[in-house]
Design an enzyme around this catalytic site. Structure first.
Site, short mmCIF file in Angstrom:
data_model
loop_
_atom_site.label_atom_id
_atom_site.label_comp_id
_atom_site.label_asym_id
_atom_site.label_seq_id
_atom_site.Cartn_x
_atom_site.Cartn_y
_atom_site.Cartn_z
N CYS A 1 2.84 -5.55 -11.95
CA CYS A 1 2.75 -5.48 -10.49
C CYS A 1 2.60 -6.91 -9.99
O CYS A 1 1.54 -7.53 -10.20
CB CYS A 1 1.57 -4.62 -10.07
SG CYS A 1 1.33 -4.50 -8.29
N GLY A 2 3.65 -7.43 -9.37
CA GLY A 2 3.64 -8.83 -8.96
C GLY A 2 2.61 -9.11 -7.87
O GLY A 2 1.83 -10.07 -7.96
N THR A 3 2.60 -8.28 -6.84
CA THR A 3 1.61 -8.49 -5.77
C THR A 3 0.20 -8.27 -6.31
O THR A 3 -0.74 -8.97 -5.91
CB THR A 3 1.86 -7.51 -4.60
OG1 THR A 3 1.94 -6.17 -5.11
CG2 THR A 3 3.12 -7.88 -3.84
N GLY A 4 0.08 -7.34 -7.26
CA GLY A 4 -1.24 -7.09 -7.86
C GLY A 4 -1.72 -8.27 -8.67
O GLY A 4 -2.92 -8.61 -8.65
N ASN B 1 8.66 -3.82 -14.70
CA ASN B 1 8.48 -3.03 -13.47
C ASN B 1 9.87 -2.76 -12.92
O ASN B 1 10.49 -3.66 -12.34
CB ASN B 1 7.63 -3.85 -12.50
CG ASN B 1 7.23 -3.13 -11.23
OD1 ASN B 1 6.93 -3.82 -10.26
ND2 ASN B 1 7.22 -1.82 -11.19
N HIS C 1 -4.71 -4.14 -2.32
CA HIS C 1 -5.11 -4.16 -3.73
C HIS C 1 -6.62 -4.10 -3.86
O HIS C 1 -7.34 -4.73 -3.07
CB HIS C 1 -4.58 -5.42 -4.41
CG HIS C 1 -3.08 -5.50 -4.41
ND1 HIS C 1 -2.30 -4.92 -5.38
CD2 HIS C 1 -2.22 -6.04 -3.50
CE1 HIS C 1 -1.03 -5.12 -5.08
NE2 HIS C 1 -0.94 -5.79 -3.95
N GLU D 1 -0.58 1.85 -9.77
CA GLU D 1 0.02 1.50 -8.48
C GLU D 1 -0.02 2.66 -7.49
O GLU D 1 0.21 3.83 -7.85
CB GLU D 1 1.48 1.08 -8.67
CG GLU D 1 1.66 -0.33 -9.17
CD GLU D 1 3.03 -0.89 -8.85
OE1 GLU D 1 3.64 -0.47 -7.86
OE2 GLU D 1 3.49 -1.75 -9.63
N ARG D 2 -0.26 2.30 -6.24
CA ARG D 2 -0.10 3.25 -5.13
C ARG D 2 1.33 3.78 -5.17
O ARG D 2 2.28 3.00 -5.18
CB ARG D 2 -0.37 2.54 -3.80
CG ARG D 2 -0.14 3.38 -2.57
CD ARG D 2 -0.43 2.65 -1.29
NE ARG D 2 0.45 1.52 -1.04
CZ ARG D 2 0.47 0.83 0.11
NH1 ARG D 2 -0.37 1.14 1.10
NH2 ARG D 2 1.30 -0.19 0.27
N CYS E 1 6.81 -6.14 -2.54
CA CYS E 1 6.89 -5.88 -3.98
C CYS E 1 7.23 -7.19 -4.68
O CYS E 1 8.34 -7.72 -4.47
CB CYS E 1 7.96 -4.82 -4.27
SG CYS E 1 8.15 -4.44 -6.02
N GLY E 2 6.31 -7.70 -5.47
CA GLY E 2 6.48 -9.02 -6.08
C GLY E 2 7.56 -9.04 -7.15
O GLY E 2 8.43 -9.91 -7.17
N ASN E 3 7.51 -8.07 -8.07
CA ASN E 3 8.55 -8.01 -9.10
C ASN E 3 9.89 -7.68 -8.46
O ASN E 3 10.94 -8.17 -8.90
CB ASN E 3 8.19 -6.96 -10.15
CG ASN E 3 6.99 -7.39 -10.99
OD1 ASN E 3 6.94 -8.52 -11.47
ND2 ASN E 3 6.03 -6.50 -11.15
N ASN F 1 0.56 -5.82 0.96
CA ASN F 1 0.18 -4.47 0.52
C ASN F 1 -1.22 -4.54 -0.08
O ASN F 1 -1.66 -5.59 -0.54
CB ASN F 1 1.21 -3.92 -0.48
CG ASN F 1 1.32 -4.78 -1.74
OD1 ASN F 1 0.90 -5.93 -1.77
ND2 ASN F 1 1.88 -4.21 -2.78
N ASN G 1 -3.48 -0.06 -4.33
CA ASN G 1 -3.12 -0.34 -5.73
C ASN G 1 -4.39 -0.75 -6.46
O ASN G 1 -5.17 -1.58 -5.94
CB ASN G 1 -2.09 -1.49 -5.77
CG ASN G 1 -0.81 -1.13 -5.03
OD1 ASN G 1 0.01 -0.36 -5.51
ND2 ASN G 1 -0.64 -1.69 -3.84
N1 LIG Z 1 3.09 0.24 -5.30
C1 LIG Z 1 3.04 -0.90 -4.39
C2 LIG Z 1 4.45 -1.50 -4.15
C3 LIG Z 1 5.06 -2.13 -5.41
C4 LIG Z 1 4.30 -3.34 -5.82
C5 LIG Z 1 4.56 -3.86 -7.23
N2 LIG Z 1 5.47 -3.14 -8.05
C6 LIG Z 1 4.85 -5.35 -7.23
O1 LIG Z 1 5.56 -5.84 -8.11
O2 LIG Z 1 4.27 -6.04 -6.34
C7 LIG Z 1 2.43 -0.47 -3.06
O3 LIG Z 1 2.57 0.71 -2.69
O4 LIG Z 1 1.83 -1.33 -2.39
#
Ligand SMILES: N[C@H](CCC[C@H](N)C(=O)O)C(=O)O
Length: 278
Positions: A221-224, A11, A163, A212-213, A72-74, A161, A194
Site C-alpha cells: 500500500c503506497g499511501t500506507g 498491489n 490511515h 486496506e479499506r 493510490c500510491g502503487n 486517503n 486503511n
Molecule cells: N484502499 C485504499 C486505496 C488504495 C491505496 C493503496 N493500494 C495504495 O497503494 O496507496 C483506500 O481506500 O484508501
C-alpha cells in the site's frame, strides 16, 4: 473493453485506458466484478486512466468492494508507467490528477520502458477533522483506540486517503486479519480507514503489512507506506528517510524537511486482455 493488468510491489489492479475507449458506465460495479480472483480478472481493484484538463492524465481508483478512493500510491506509479510507455505523454516528469490533487511523478526509464517511479505525494494531512477521525490530536499520535477488547496506541495520517498506523513487535496474521478488519470499520473513522501494522527494524527500516479499506490485505500500500513513514517520525521511531519492506516488495519513503513525502518504487505491466460486455 480492453484492460491492462499492472502491479506496484504486488498491489495489483485492472487498468482501463479511457483515452483509447469510453469510460465504463458503472465503475463501482465493474470494480467489484472484475476484481474477483475466481470469477473475474482478479485484482485489488480497478483504476481508470482518463484525460485531464489540468494534467497529463487523471487517475480514478476503485477498491475491490467498489468504493472509490482519493488516492493510490502503487496505482499512480503504474499510471505513470502506462502513460509514458504507451506514449500518451512521453515525458520523464508527468503530472497526474488524483483525488488528492495533481501530483508530480518522475519516471526512471531503462531500455525505453519505465521500471521505477518516484512520486511527490504532497504533504500529509494531519488535522484530525480532515483525516477524518474523531480521535484526539492533530494528528492523533499514540491515541487510544478500543478494538477487539484491547486498547491500541494508534497514529492517524491522511495522504488524501485515511490511515491508522499501529506499531507492533511482530507483524502477524493476528494483527492484520484479526484486528485490521475491526479497525477498518471502527466508528472513530467516519469514512472507514486503511489499517497499517509496522515492525521497526531500525531507524531507517521497517516491515509493514496492511488491511486496506475496501480491499482487505494487499501485498503493498503506497499511501500506507507514506503515512507510516510520517507516523514513524511523529513517534520518534524512524528517520525521515526509511526503507519499507512489504510482502510484495520494497518502497523507499522520505518525508522531506520541505513537508512533502516522496515515494520511490517499482511498476510493472503483466498482461492485457478483453473484458466482454462493457
Ligand atoms: N484502499 C485504499 C486505496 C488504495 C491505496 C493503496 N493500494 C495504495 O497503494 O496507496 C483506500 O481506500 O484508501
Amino acid at each position: 473493453m480492453r484492460f491492462t493488468k499492472m502491479h506496484g510491489a504486488g498491489n495489483d489492479y485492472v487498468y482501463v485506458d479511457c483515452f483509447a475507449q469510453s469510460m465504463p458506465d458503472n465503475p463501482p460495479e465493474l470494480a467489484r466484478v472484475i476484481s474477483d480472483r475466481h470469477k473475474g480478472v482478479g485484482g485489488d481493484g480497478l483504476i481508470l486512466i482518463c484525460p485531464s484538463e489540468r494534467a497529463d492524465a487523471r487517475m480514478r481508483m476503485f477498491n475491490a468492494d467498489g468504493s472509490e478512493a482519493e488516492m493510490c500510491g502503487n496505482g499512480i506509479r503504474c499510471v505513470a508507467k502506462y502513460v509514458y510507455d504507451h506514449e500518451i505523454a512521453r515525458k520523464e516528469t508527468l503530472e497526474i490528477e488524483t483525488g488528492a490533487g495533481v501530483l508530480s511523478v518522475g519516471v526512471i526509464v531503462e531500455n525505453g520502458l519505465v521500471e521505477q517511479v518516484r512520486v511527490n505525494m504532497g504533504e500529509p494531512i494531519l488535522e484530525s477533522a480532515r483525516i477524518p477521525t474523531t480521535l484526539p490530536g492533530d494528528p492523533p499520535v499514540k491515541a487510544p483506540l478500543e478494538v477487539g477488547g484491547r486498547t491500541l496506541d494508534v497514529t492517524c495520517v491522511s495522504m488524501g486517503n485515511p490511515h491508522c498506523i499501529t506499531f507492533v513487535d511482530e507483524v502477524n496474521d493476528e494483527w492484520v486479519h484479526g484486528i485490521g478488519p475491526q479497525v477498518e470499520v471502527h466508528p472513530a473513522f467516519p469514512n472507514r480507514v486503511n489499517a497499517e501494522f509496522i515492525q521497526i527494524v531500525s531507524p531507517s527500516e521497517m516491515i509493514m503489512r496492511v488491511w486496506e479499506r475496501g480491499s482487505g490485505e494487499t501485498q503493498a500500500c503506497g499511501t500506507g507506506a507514506c503515512a507510516s513513514a510520517v507516523a514513524g517520525v511523529l513517534n520518534g521511531l524512524t528517520e525521515r528517510k526509511v526503507l519499507c519492506h512489504l510482502p510484495g516488495g520494497d518502497l523507499t519513503l522520505e518525508w522531506a524537511e520541505s513537508g512533502e513525502v516522496y515515494m520511490t518504487g517499482p511498476a510493472a505491466e503483466v498482461f492485457t486482455g478483453e473484458w466482454p460486455g462493457v
